[in-house]
Design a protein around this motif. Structure first.
Motif, PDB file in Angstrom:
ATOM      1  N   THR A 273       0.011   4.157  -2.134  1.00 26.53           N
ATOM      2  CA  THR A 273      -1.135   3.297  -2.384  1.00 26.53           C
ATOM      3  C   THR A 273      -0.634   2.076  -3.135  1.00 26.53           C
ATOM      4  OG1 THR A 273      -3.433   3.225  -3.176  1.00 26.53           O
ATOM      5  CG2 THR A 273      -1.831   4.277  -4.628  1.00 26.53           C
ATOM      6  N   GLU A 274      -1.508   1.085  -3.305  1.00 26.94           N
ATOM      7  CA  GLU A 274      -1.127  -0.098  -4.047  1.00 26.94           C
ATOM      8  C   GLU A 274      -1.382   0.121  -5.532  1.00 26.94           C
ATOM      9  OE1 GLU A 274      -3.125  -0.214  -1.250  1.00 26.94           O
ATOM     10  OE2 GLU A 274      -1.380  -0.734  -0.033  1.00 26.94           O
ATOM     11  N   VAL A 275      -0.563  -0.503  -6.361  1.00 27.38           N
ATOM     12  CA  VAL A 275      -0.779  -0.463  -7.799  1.00 27.38           C
ATOM     13  C   VAL A 275      -2.014  -1.314  -8.105  1.00 27.38           C
ATOM     14  CG1 VAL A 275       0.142  -1.129 -10.055  1.00 27.38           C
ATOM     15  CG2 VAL A 275       1.663  -0.136  -8.328  1.00 27.38           C
ATOM     16  N   PRO A 276      -3.013  -0.764  -8.795  1.00 28.77           N
ATOM     17  CA  PRO A 276      -4.190  -1.566  -9.118  1.00 28.77           C
ATOM     18  C   PRO A 276      -3.831  -2.788  -9.959  1.00 28.77           C
ATOM     19  CG  PRO A 276      -4.653   0.766  -9.423  1.00 28.77           C
ATOM     20  CD  PRO A 276      -3.175   0.646  -9.197  1.00 28.77           C
ATOM     21  N   THR A 277      -4.581  -3.835  -9.756  1.00 38.41           N
ATOM     22  CA  THR A 277      -4.314  -5.102 -10.432  1.00 38.41           C
ATOM     23  C   THR A 277      -4.222  -4.919 -11.944  1.00 38.41           C
ATOM     24  OG1 THR A 277      -5.524  -6.241  -8.680  1.00 38.41           O
ATOM     25  CG2 THR A 277      -5.141  -7.468 -10.718  1.00 38.41           C
ATOM     26  N   GLY A 278      -3.120  -5.392 -12.508  1.00 41.20           N
ATOM     27  CA  GLY A 278      -2.927  -5.360 -13.953  1.00 41.20           C
ATOM     28  C   GLY A 278      -2.397  -4.059 -14.515  1.00 41.20           C
ATOM     29  N   GLN A 279      -2.184  -3.038 -13.648  1.00 41.92           N
ATOM     30  CA  GLN A 279      -1.782  -1.730 -14.162  1.00 41.92           C
ATOM     31  C   GLN A 279      -0.302  -1.401 -13.948  1.00 41.92           C
ATOM     32  OE1 GLN A 279      -4.524   1.563 -13.477  1.00 41.92           O
ATOM     33  NE2 GLN A 279      -6.138   0.139 -12.867  1.00 41.92           N
ATOM     34  N   LEU A 516       3.839  -1.113  -5.125  1.00 39.52           N
ATOM     35  CA  LEU A 516       3.473   0.135  -4.465  1.00 39.52           C
ATOM     36  C   LEU A 516       3.655   1.346  -5.355  1.00 39.52           C
ATOM     37  CD1 LEU A 516       5.411  -0.416  -1.111  1.00 39.52           C
ATOM     38  CD2 LEU A 516       2.995  -0.900  -1.519  1.00 39.52           C
ATOM     39  N   MET A 517       2.818   2.338  -5.111  1.00 38.30           N
ATOM     40  CA  MET A 517       3.049   3.693  -5.599  1.00 38.30           C
ATOM     41  C   MET A 517       3.511   4.507  -4.397  1.00 38.30           C
ATOM     42  SD  MET A 517       2.106   3.403  -8.771  1.00 38.30           S
ATOM     43  CE  MET A 517       2.249   5.128  -9.250  1.00 38.30           C
TER      44      MET A 517
END
Length: 544
Positions: A273-279, A516-517
Motif C-alpha cells: 500500500t502507499e504510505v499515508p501522507t506525512g507518515q 510504499l509499504m
C-alpha cells in the motif's frame, strides 16, 4: 531520510533468466537464491480508485497500466533497472537512417485462448489507437512516436490502414517513422501500443474487457473485475514464459482512504500500500524493512484553464506567477508529505535521463523574495483587499491531495488574501471534467511514459492530448519539434522550461518519490526503475 538501495533485493529480471521449467513453485525453493517460497503465491495490493478501463488503447492512468502490463505484453518490456528488454519481440533493428524499425516476434507467443500472437495483432492495435473512431485519450502518444502518416490518420484525412505499420509476415512487424526518433523503441513498452485480439473486440464490442470475454497475451489473465471494488488476475497457462512465473494470483482492492488501507496492510490483508501522507518518518522508524522511498519519474502540479471557460484572471500571467511564487514548496515536501519528495520549479524532474535541470529565476530566490514578488504582481494585476481574487481549485478524491490543496489555499489566503474554493471528484469524473476544460485550477500529475524529457514537456505542446489548460506558445512548439531530431536537446529543453517559468501555464509543486509499504516476504520489487514500471511475473513471495 532513507532511500531503499537497489541492491536490497536482487534484480528479478536476473533471477528469472536462469529458472528451469515447471509451473508450480509454491512451497519450493527459489532456483537462484535458495529461498524457500511461500505456499500461497498471491499478491494483494491497494488501489485508490476503481479502474476506468482495461482496454490498452483506452487506458490513460498509471494504475491501469500496472494491471495491463500483467494482462498484455508489448513488443518490449523493462527490467528491474528500467532498461528496455525483449517482450513479444525477440529482436529488432533500425534501418534507413533510423526511420524504419523491424521487430522479429517470437514464434511461441500465444493469446490466452491459444491463438498465436502475430504481427497483424500489433498492426491492428496500433491502427486502432490512432483511429479517430476509437477516441483513444492517448491517441496523441501515437503522434509522439513519429509514425508515418499518423497526423493525417488522427485528423481523419487518411484511413488507419495507411498508418506506417506493416505485418510483413506473422513474425515480422515493420514500423516506418516520419523522422528518426532516438527513444522510439523505449516508447514501445507503453500500454497504448500493446496488441489486442481483433476477433474478441469484434465479437464483444465494449464488453470485450470483461473477464468472461477478455483474450490477452500477458503473463496473467483477468478472472474477476468488480467495478470500484476489486480485480483478480491469475496465471495465463498460454503465456510463452509461464514456467518462469512464480506468483499465481494478483488481487487489487479499492480502498479510498489511505489510513484505512494502512490499517488493512498492518492486519495482513495487503502486501503493498502507499504510505499515508506525512507518515513516512514514523513508519520508517517503526517498520524500516517495510517502508520504502525511492525517486520516481513523476511530476505533481496544478494547471490553469486558459480557455474562455476558465477564470478570466488566469489569462493574466501576473496572476499565474503570483500564485506559483506564493506556494512554499519546502513546506509541502518537508511538513506535509515528509517522504523525500523534491520541490519542483521546473516541470521535468531532475531524475529524467539526460536532463540537465535548467536555472529558472524564481527557483533561486528565498521564499520571502517569492512572496514579496507575488504580492507585487497580484497588486499590479488589480487584485487586493478591495478586489480579492477568488477561484475554484479541483483535485481528485484523496486524503493526500486534500492536504496539499488545503496547504496551498492557506498559503494564498495568508499571503495574498486569495480565496481558493476547494472541490474534489472521484477519478473517472475528474478526468472527464478536466479533459473538457470544465474547471478553473485543477490538480495534475504526470509519470513519464518513457525516460526522456519530452515525455513531460510534450504535454505543453499546443496540440497535446493532455494539455488540459490549452496553453499555447509557438516557440515552445517549435523547440519541442526540433528536439525530436536534435543531437543536443539540452538547450531546447532548457528554453522550454524557461518559457514555462516566464509564462507559468502550470504550477509545479513537487517531483515524486515512490513511497510504499511492502511486506518483507514480497521479493523482486524494481526499486532501481525510476519509472516504477513493475511486472508481477518478476515478483515472488518467500516463506515467513
Amino acid at each position: 531520510m532513507k532511500f531503499t538501495s537497489i541492491f536490497k533485493a536482487a534484480s528479478a529480471a536476473t533471477l528469472m533468466v536462469a529458472m528451469a521449467g515447471g509451473t508450480a513453485f509454491a512451497d519450493k525453493m527459489h532456483p537462484m537464491t535458495g529461498e524457500k517460497l511461500a505456499a500461497d503465491q498471491t499478491f494483494t495490493y491497494r488501489l485508490l480508485d476503481g479502474i476506468p478501463t482495461l482496454d490498452p488503447q483506452l487506458n490513460e492512468d498509471v494504475s491501469g497500466s500496472d494491471i495491463l502490463r500483467d494482462l498484455f505484453e508489448g513488443l518490449t518490456n523493462q527490467d528491474a533497472d528500467g532498461n528496455t528488454i525483449p517482450g513479444v519481440a525477440e529482436s529488432w533493428e533500425a534501418s534507413e537512417g533510423n526511420t524504419v524499425y523491424t521487430f522479429k516476434l517470437r514464434d511461441n507467443a500465444k493469446w490466452s485462448n491459444g491463438d498465436p500472437v502475430t504481427a497483424a495483432d500489433f498492426a491492428y492495435a496500433w491502427r486502432r489507437a490512432a483511429d479517430p473512431a476509437t477516441a483513444s485519450p492517448y491517441a496523441w502518444y501515437m503522434e509522439l512516436m513519429s509514425i508515418a502518416n499518423v497526423a493525417d490518420v488522427l485528423a481523419g484525412d487518411k484511413d488507419p490502414s495507411e498508418l506506417g505499420v506493416e505485418a510483413v509476415d506473422d513474425h515480422t512487424f515493420k514500423v516506418t517513422l516520419s523522422q528518426a526518433l532516438p527513444y522510439f523503441v523505449a516508447m514501445t513498452t507503453h500500454a497504448t501500443v500493446f496488441p489486442t485480439h481483433k476477433a474478441t473486440i469484434e465479437a464483444h464490442g465494449d464488453q470485450w474487457t470483461r473477464p468472461e470475454n477478455m483474450v490477452s497475451n500477458g503473463a496473467y489473465k483477468l478472472t474477476e473485475w468488480v467495478l470500484k471494488e476489486r480485480t483478480t488476475r491469475e496465471r495465463n497457462a498460454m503465456y510463452w514464459n509461464n514456467d518462469k512465473t512464480i506468483l499465481d494470483k494478483v488481487v487489487t482492492l479499492v480502498i479510498n482512504d489511505e489510513n484505512v488501507a494502512l490499517t488493512r496492510y498492518r492486519a495482513g490483508e495487503l502486501d503493498r500500500t502507499e504510505v499515508p501522507t506525512g507518515q513516512y518518518p514514523r513508519l520508517e522508524a517503526e517498520l524500516p524493512d517495510e517502508t520504502h522511498s525511492v525517486p520516481r519519474l513523476c511530476s505533481y502540479y496544478y494547471t490553469f484553464n486558459l480557455t474562455d471557460s476558465g477564470n478570466p484572471a488566469f489569462k493574466d500571467v501576473r496572476v499565474r506567477k503570483a500564485l506559483s511564487y506564493a506556494v512554499d514548496r519546502d513546506v509541502i515536501v518537508d511538513n506535509v508529505l515528509q517522504a523525500g519528495q523534491f520541490p519542483a520549479y521546473t516541470f521535468t524532474p531532475g531524475a529524467t535521463a539526460g536532463f540537465d535541470v535548467p536555472d529558472v529565476d524564481y527557483a533561486g530566490w528565498t521564499q520571502a523574495d517569492r512572496d514579496a514578488k507575488a504580492k507585487e504582481l497580484l497588486a499590479e494585476a488589480g487584485y487586493g483587499a478591495d478586489n480579492p481574487l477568488k477561484f475554484d481549485m479541483l483535485y481528485n478524491t484523496s486524503e493526500g491531495h486534500k492536504k496539499i490543496a488545503t496547504a496551498m489555499a492557506a498559503m494564498w489566503k495568508q499571503k495574498l488574501g486569495v480565496e481558493a474554493i476547494l472541490a474534489n471528484m472521484e477519478w473517472k469524473t475528474f478526468l472527464d471534467v478536466r479533459g473538457k476544460q470544465d474547471f478553473q485550477l485543477a490538480r495534475g500529475a504526470w509519470c513519464g511514459d518513457y525516460n526522456e524529457a519530452s515525455t513531460f514537456l510534450d504535454l505543453v505542446q499546443s496540440n497535446s492530448g493532455y494539455n488540459d489548460g490549452k496553453y499555447s506558445n509557438a516557440e515552445v512548439d517549435k523547440a519541442l519539434a526540433e528536439a525530436k531530431t536534435s543531437s543536443d536537446t539540452t538547450p531546447l529543453y532548457t528554453r522550454v522550461e524557461q518559457i514555462m517559468a516566464a509564462e507559468m501555464p502550470v504550477i509545479p509543486v513537487y517531483h515524486y518519490t515512490a513511497v510504499l509499504m511492502l511486506k518483507p516476504n514480497l521479493k523482486g520489487w524494481p526499486f532501481g526503475n525510476v519509472e516504477q514500471n513493475w511486472y508481477s511475473r518478476d515478483l515472488y513471495k518467500v516463506a515467513e
